[in-house]
Design an enzyme around this catalytic site. Structure first.
Site, PDB file in Angstrom:
ATOM      1  N   ASP A 149       0.823  -1.211   0.000  1.00  0.00           N
ATOM      2  CA  ASP A 149       0.000   0.000   0.000  1.00  0.00           C
ATOM      3  C   ASP A 149       0.859   1.263   0.000  1.00  0.00           C
ATOM      4  OD1 ASP A 149      -2.682   1.272   0.222  1.00  0.00           O
ATOM      5  OD2 ASP A 149      -1.669   2.171   1.939  1.00  0.00           O
ATOM      6  N   TYR A 198       3.420   9.710   0.319  1.00  0.00           N
ATOM      7  CA  TYR A 198       4.471   9.074   1.116  1.00  0.00           C
ATOM      8  C   TYR A 198       5.861   9.378   0.545  1.00  0.00           C
ATOM      9  CZ  TYR A 198       0.335   6.366   2.566  1.00  0.00           C
ATOM     10  OH  TYR A 198      -0.923   5.984   2.984  1.00  0.00           O
ATOM     11  N   LYS A 218      -2.264   6.538  -4.333  1.00  0.00           N
ATOM     12  CA  LYS A 218      -3.385   7.435  -4.042  1.00  0.00           C
ATOM     13  C   LYS A 218      -3.077   8.835  -4.540  1.00  0.00           C
ATOM     14  CE  LYS A 218      -3.752   4.885   0.312  1.00  0.00           C
ATOM     15  NZ  LYS A 218      -2.356   4.585   0.655  1.00  0.00           N
ATOM     16  N   HIS A 265      -6.980  10.035  -2.181  1.00  0.00           N
ATOM     17  CA  HIS A 265      -6.425   9.915  -0.828  1.00  0.00           C
ATOM     18  C   HIS A 265      -7.339  10.521   0.239  1.00  0.00           C
ATOM     19  CE1 HIS A 265      -2.252   9.329   1.186  1.00  0.00           C
ATOM     20  NE2 HIS A 265      -3.213   9.144   2.065  1.00  0.00           N
TER      21      HIS A 265
END
Ligand code: A2P
Length: 272
Positions: free
Chosen positions: A44, A49, A74, A107
């Site tokens: 994931d 990130y 996302k 997201h």
């Protein structure tokens, strides 16, 4: 099989994966390699990130049939949520990963901007063009998901939300189940806080497993997809070792009593 979920678009999803939020950049590559070696088939990730090229490098090193892996990302959308911004983000993610995105999500709904239905239409476009296999959302409330369904006729295959024994999301899970949407749990261990809970420790001890294993098993028995995060290869492997025991109905009922409505992360309406 508890580790294999049916998505409403016909594809399947490994229920248990690992998350890469807050995994430091310099550790990401090794975490992904260790995770897949430990048997995880769901990774994931997200644009936010900022470690997608490290994920890509790891995937390059792993000798596995690519079709066995599910890689997610996302759309962040803080600067712009326009169609061009979504497409540009998707391109950048695909380039960084160096492989196809299997599931692409929104997201955050960012409801104050009131653009998430249009973003959803762009995700539908990406999927219809064959650029992404499945599309989903993250941090959407029942109302947000309801609008997507009402206005586009298309439900997300999954909604990834904060969910752990202190925040069980019962109503949202019921709504998802009615629509065939998979509930996916982020911070499934409550950022590690639920590991300290005496009741969880008692249940874990009765099964001779760790508190993390008991909690992860609880998620799987609820029918959730679950993506615990760990930067430590041993904990990562042990978090996947949850298929050799079963929680009883009584254990499940005791877990239910832990609900506190406790959020450790941002709530859906908070993020603008
Ligand atoms: P670490 O990365 O050092 O292992 P969540 O997925 O709910 O956000 O929880 C993640 C937190 O829980 C991280 O701080 C992680 O630390 C910790 N964690 C993950 N798995 C375990 C485990 N099996 N035992 C103890 N702590 C864990």
């Amino acid at each position: 099989m508890i580790d294999d979920l049916q998505l409403l678009d016909g594809f399947r999803l490994p229920a248990l994966g690992f998350g890469l939020y807050k995994v430091p950049l310099e550790q990401t590559e090794e975490v992904v390699v260790a995770g897949v070696a430990a048997g995880y088939r769901l990774v994931d990730g997200a644009e936010f990130y900022a470690n997608e090229s490290q994920v890509g490098r790891a995937l390059h090193r792993i000798d596995i049939d690519r079709s066995l892996l599910t890689i997610t990302s996302k759309f962040w959308g803080e600067e712009s949520q326009d169609r061009d911004a979504v497409l540009a983000s998707f391109d950048a993610t695909e380039k960084a990963l160096g492989t196809a995105v299997d599931i692409y999500m929104i997201h955050w709904p960012r409801p104050n901007r009131n653009q998430y239905v249009d973003v959803w239409r762009t995700l539908i476009e990406l999927r219809d063009a064959g650029r992404v296999r499945s599309i989903g959302v993250s941090n959407f409330t029942k109302e947000h998901v309801g609008r997507l369904i009402d206005e586009t006729g298309e439900a997300p295959v999954l909604n990834q939300v904060e969910l752990h024994p202190y925040l069980q999301q019962r109503e949202l899970r019921e709504f998802h189940a009615q629509h065939g949407i998979i509930t996916q749990a982020w911070s499934p261990l409550g950022r590690g806080n639920v590991l300290e809970d005496p009741l969880v420790q008692e249940i874990a001890a009765a099964h001779d497993v760790t508190p993390a294993q008991a909690i992860i098993r609880w998620h799987l028995q609820l029918g959730n997809s679950v993506i615990p995060k760990s930067v430590n290869p041993e904990r990562l492997a042990s978090n996947r070792d949850v298929f050799g025991f079963e929680l009883t109905d009584e254990d499940m009922a005791r877990f239910e009593t832990l609900e506190q409505g406790k959020h450790y992360g941002t709530t859906p309406d908070e993020r603008q």
